[in-house]
Design an enzyme around this catalytic site. Structure first.
Site, mmCIF file in Angstrom:
data_model
loop_
_atom_site.group_PDB
_atom_site.id
_atom_site.type_symbol
_atom_site.label_atom_id
_atom_site.label_comp_id
_atom_site.label_asym_id
_atom_site.label_seq_id
_atom_site.Cartn_x
_atom_site.Cartn_y
_atom_site.Cartn_z
ATOM 1 N N ASN A 12 59.770 64.650 -10.021
ATOM 2 C CA ASN A 12 60.092 63.348 -9.424
ATOM 3 C C ASN A 12 59.406 62.274 -10.253
ATOM 4 O OD1 ASN A 12 60.440 61.084 -7.887
ATOM 5 N ND2 ASN A 12 59.200 61.772 -6.143
ATOM 6 N N TRP A 13 60.212 61.580 -11.074
ATOM 7 C CA TRP A 13 59.642 60.577 -11.981
ATOM 8 C C TRP A 13 59.201 59.312 -11.234
ATOM 9 C CZ3 TRP A 13 63.563 60.340 -16.688
ATOM 10 C CH2 TRP A 13 63.603 61.594 -17.309
ATOM 11 N N LYS A 14 59.614 59.172 -10.001
ATOM 12 C CA LYS A 14 59.349 57.947 -9.219
ATOM 13 C C LYS A 14 59.824 56.736 -10.041
ATOM 14 C CE LYS A 14 55.764 60.412 -6.805
ATOM 15 N NZ LYS A 14 54.518 60.405 -6.079
ATOM 16 N N HIS A 104 61.144 60.891 1.131
ATOM 17 C CA HIS A 104 59.837 60.934 0.469
ATOM 18 C C HIS A 104 58.873 60.011 1.220
ATOM 19 C CE1 HIS A 104 56.698 60.533 -2.523
ATOM 20 N NE2 HIS A 104 57.185 61.627 -3.084
ATOM 21 N N GLU A 106 56.796 57.976 0.217
ATOM 22 C CA GLU A 106 56.735 56.607 -0.309
ATOM 23 C C GLU A 106 57.880 55.764 0.224
ATOM 24 O OE1 GLU A 106 56.380 57.785 -4.408
ATOM 25 O OE2 GLU A 106 54.368 58.550 -3.972
ATOM 26 N N GLU A 174 54.907 67.834 1.368
ATOM 27 C CA GLU A 174 54.039 66.991 0.554
ATOM 28 C C GLU A 174 53.047 66.277 1.458
ATOM 29 O OE1 GLU A 174 55.976 65.898 -3.437
ATOM 30 O OE2 GLU A 174 56.569 64.380 -1.999
ATOM 31 N N GLY A 180 49.295 62.007 -5.616
ATOM 32 C CA GLY A 180 48.681 61.083 -6.569
ATOM 33 C C GLY A 180 47.176 60.962 -6.440
ATOM 34 N N SER A 220 49.788 66.489 -6.252
ATOM 35 C CA SER A 220 48.795 66.776 -7.300
ATOM 36 C C SER A 220 48.958 68.173 -7.906
ATOM 37 C CB SER A 220 47.372 66.560 -6.770
ATOM 38 O OG SER A 220 47.185 65.202 -6.405
ATOM 39 N N GLY A 241 55.007 65.058 -9.250
ATOM 40 C CA GLY A 241 55.084 63.631 -9.570
ATOM 41 C C GLY A 241 54.474 63.365 -10.941
ATOM 42 N N GLY A 242 53.221 62.929 -10.968
ATOM 43 C CA GLY A 242 52.537 62.513 -12.202
ATOM 44 C C GLY A 242 52.682 63.512 -13.345
HETATM 45 P P1 13P Z 1 51.926 63.766 -7.602
HETATM 46 O O1 13P Z 1 52.309 65.074 -8.244
HETATM 47 O O2 13P Z 1 51.740 62.649 -8.583
HETATM 48 O O3 13P Z 1 50.769 63.930 -6.669
HETATM 49 O O4 13P Z 1 53.171 63.304 -6.702
HETATM 50 C C1 13P Z 1 53.743 64.208 -5.816
HETATM 51 C C2 13P Z 1 55.002 63.633 -5.294
HETATM 52 O O5 13P Z 1 54.996 62.692 -4.531
HETATM 53 C C3 13P Z 1 56.264 64.238 -5.756
HETATM 54 O O6 13P Z 1 57.334 63.793 -4.993
#
Ligand code: 13P
Length: 263
Positions: A12-14, A104, A106, A174, A180, A220, A241-242
């Protein structure tokens, strides 16, 4: 991880990488997968770029027949009309997206998406032949107040009540506090909640759905902790994510079978 469920590593590149950067990234990713002798039969790798990148990434994947799947980060519950700024499932399907992330944390936080809105989006995804990745998870306040499973289970149950038996979907657990933060859940913590989520599927949609649906962990995830999650019975992959924005790190995550014994 049950061997009958093909693991899914989803990036997930966000809100990162514009369409030009996305092309360079996916080219590098494909080279690195090839270089490391990645087997797509063994593990499914899918990227979730921003909407504005989808056409570029689709073209690249199709032209070179890359072993990388494509998904979107969100969709509208509606199919067309006066919904400024929204993107319907039918447009995503036309860009060869297979998956769409829904609910998600977010989006739940930034756009006040509640369970019924998330369920409407899941229904819209299914209507257009997209596989929704239904995200659930508790905040640190929820964790303190209700324990780990209650909120994710309630969030999933709200979706399961609205979709027909036999629908194909993926669940991503999640924990909001792990996203993050660099502080992932432990494999034991993640396994407990993923197991409770699988039992929730069993309760609402029966054994076949419970045994075939993939439940991912996200929060993470890195190359150094993926093996611990993938060894567990009820965790079938990761929503990353990251670490999905670093080609070498993402490829190392996708190659987890090479550094984990699954027996
Ligand atoms: P991180 O891997 O950056 O913690 O993000 C997880 C995430 O929200 C994937 O959708």
């Amino acid at each position: 991880m049950a061997t009958t469920r093909r693991p899914l590593i989803a990036g997930n590149w966000k809100m990162n990488l514009d369409h030009l950067q996305s092309i360079a990234f996916v080219q590098k990713l494909a080279w690195a997968l090839k270089d490391k002798k990645f087997h797509e039969q063994e593990v499914e790798v899918t990227v979730f770029p921003p909407f504005t990148d989808l056409r570029s990434v689709q073209t690249l994947i199709n032209a070179d027949n890359l072993p990388v799947g494509l998904g979107a980060q969100d969709l509208s519950p509606h199919d067309e009309g006066a919904h400024t700024g929204d993107i319907p499932g039918v447009f995503l399907k036309a860009l060869d997206c297979s998956y769409v992330v829904v609910g998600h944390s977010e989006r739940r936080a930034d756009h006040h998406e509640d369970d019924s809105h998330v369920a409407a989006k899941v229904v819209a995804a299914l209507r257009h032949g997209l596989i929704p990745i239904v995200c659930v998870g508790e905040t640190s306040e929820d964790l303190e107040r209700y324990g780990a499973s209650k909120i994710p289970v309630d969030q999933l149950a709200a979706v399961l009540a609205e979709i027909p038996q036999g629908s194909e979907f993926v669940v991503a657990y999640e924990p909001v506090w792990a996203i993050g933060s660099g502080q992932a859940a432990t494999p034991d913590q993640a396994e407990d909640v993923c197991k409770a989520l699988r039992e929730t599927i069993r309760e609402h949609h029966g054994d076949e759905a419970a045994d075939s649906t993939r439940v991912l962990y996200g929060g993470s995830v890195k190359s150094t902790n993926i093996a611990g999650f993938m060894k567990r019975d009820n965790i079938d992959g990761a929503l990353v994510g990251g670490a999905s924005l670093d080609v070498d790190e993402f490829v190392a995550i996708a190659r987890f079978p090479h550094h984990v014994s699954l027996d």
